[in-house]
Design a protein around this motif. Structure first.
Motif, short mmCIF file in Angstrom:
data_model
loop_
_atom_site.label_atom_id
_atom_site.label_comp_id
_atom_site.label_asym_id
_atom_site.label_seq_id
_atom_site.Cartn_x
_atom_site.Cartn_y
_atom_site.Cartn_z
N ASP A 160 0.70 -1.24 0.17
CA ASP A 160 0.10 -0.06 -0.18
C ASP A 160 0.93 1.22 0.08
O ASP A 160 2.06 1.12 -0.04
N LEU A 161 0.25 2.46 -0.07
CA LEU A 161 1.02 3.69 0.02
C LEU A 161 2.10 3.59 1.06
O LEU A 161 3.38 4.01 0.98
N GLU A 162 2.09 3.42 2.39
CA GLU A 162 3.04 3.45 3.45
C GLU A 162 4.11 2.32 3.09
O GLU A 162 5.24 2.71 3.36
N THR A 163 3.57 0.98 2.80
CA THR A 163 4.68 0.08 2.64
C THR A 163 5.52 0.66 1.37
O THR A 163 6.75 0.17 1.43
N LEU A 164 4.87 0.82 0.45
CA LEU A 164 5.51 1.33 -0.89
C LEU A 164 6.48 2.24 -0.55
O LEU A 164 7.46 2.36 -0.91
N TYR A 165 6.01 3.34 0.25
CA TYR A 165 6.87 4.50 0.58
C TYR A 165 8.12 4.01 1.63
O TYR A 165 9.47 4.55 1.46
N ARG A 166 8.01 3.01 2.62
CA ARG A 166 9.03 2.73 3.25
C ARG A 166 10.05 1.89 2.58
O ARG A 166 11.21 1.94 2.59
N LEU A 167 9.73 1.16 1.61
CA LEU A 167 10.56 0.22 0.96
C LEU A 167 11.16 1.08 -0.11
O LEU A 167 12.47 0.79 -0.45
N TYR A 168 10.54 2.08 -0.74
CA TYR A 168 11.35 3.26 -1.66
C TYR A 168 12.33 3.59 -0.69
O TYR A 168 13.42 3.78 -1.36
N VAL A 169 12.04 4.35 0.23
CA VAL A 169 13.16 4.95 1.17
C VAL A 169 14.21 4.21 1.42
O VAL A 169 15.33 4.64 1.36
N GLY A 170 13.90 3.01 2.01
CA GLY A 170 14.86 1.88 2.12
C GLY A 170 15.73 1.55 1.15
O GLY A 170 16.92 1.33 1.22
#
Length: 230
Positions: A160-170
């Motif tokens: 979802d947006l939150e997990t996509l964001y976290r993985l992208y930043v990671g």
């Protein structure tokens, strides 16, 4: 909106650092042509390999969901780059305008809801191949349709947006870590004790959802030093 804008800004910064100021014109600082569409369909091909699609080999192998999600994030890097380039070349606006337009899409509202369920292998591959077809097409780019298909893929991949964001930043931090540890000259070790660094980064995030990017970098450094000294 904020997470989309931040990811677009981070991607632009990464492209500025690695490709130079003229990357939106389709060329690196070394004069090499940039083809974001090719990057997209090549990463999509790697995504399909997360599944046992071959009828002659490893037919009972379980899907590699961790790798699938990492590949989704990798494709997102290139879709954002293509989108920024497109907005620059067609004079549609700046990164802020792109973020506003993406956030107003109907498909965006779907990823702004928590999701952990995976779609079937068949449906995911069909979606991935739609993205490949769009990136292979010689017709004028339908950027909104491409992004919409990608957001469908996000949901189908248990993100979802939150997990996509976290993985992208990671992944952004991991890319920086790679560059700092010999990625360009080929000395960097990508597989750590049998596990690819992408997956290790993902597991660090999953074990500590509140971890800050600088702390993630330090954790990667600690694990990598242990690997290289052993």
């Amino acid at each position: 909106m904020d997470k989309i804008l931040l990811m677009l800004q981070l991607q632009a910064q990464l492209n500025d650092a690695t490709n130079g100021d003229n990357w939106t014109k389709g060329v690196t600082k070394n004069g090499k042509e940039i083809n974001w569409k090719r990057c997209i369909y090549m990463e999509c091909a790697e995504m399909v390999d997360s599944f046992s699609w071959k009828h002659w080999k490893s037919i009972n192998q379980e899907p590699d969901w961790d790798n699938l999600q990492i590949e989704v994030v990798d494709v997102w890097h290139f879709i954002m780059s293509l989108a920024i380039e497109n907005y620059s070349q067609t004079l549609r606006g700046q990164i802020e305008d792109l973020a506003i337009n993406i956030s107003s899409m109907n498909s965006f509202s779907n990823i702004d809801k928590k999701s952990e369920l995976f779609a079937s292998q068949k449906d995911i591959i069909a979606n991935v191949e739609n993205i490949m077809l769009a990136s292979l097409s010689k017709d004028e780019l339908d950027l909104d349709a491409l992004i919409s298909d990608f957001f469908d893929l996000v949901i189908m991949s248990g993100l979802d947006l939150e997990t996509l964001y976290r993985l992208y930043v990671g992944k952004n931090i991991l890319n920086q870590f790679r560059q700092d540890n010999g990625y360009k000259d080929g000395s960097y070790i990508k597989v750590w004790d049998g596990t690819e660094d992408n997956v290790i980064m993902k597991h660090i995030w999953e074990e500590n959802g509140d971890i800050q990017p600088d702390v993630l970098y330090k954790e990667l450094t600690k694990l990598y030093l242990a690997l290289t000294k052993s």
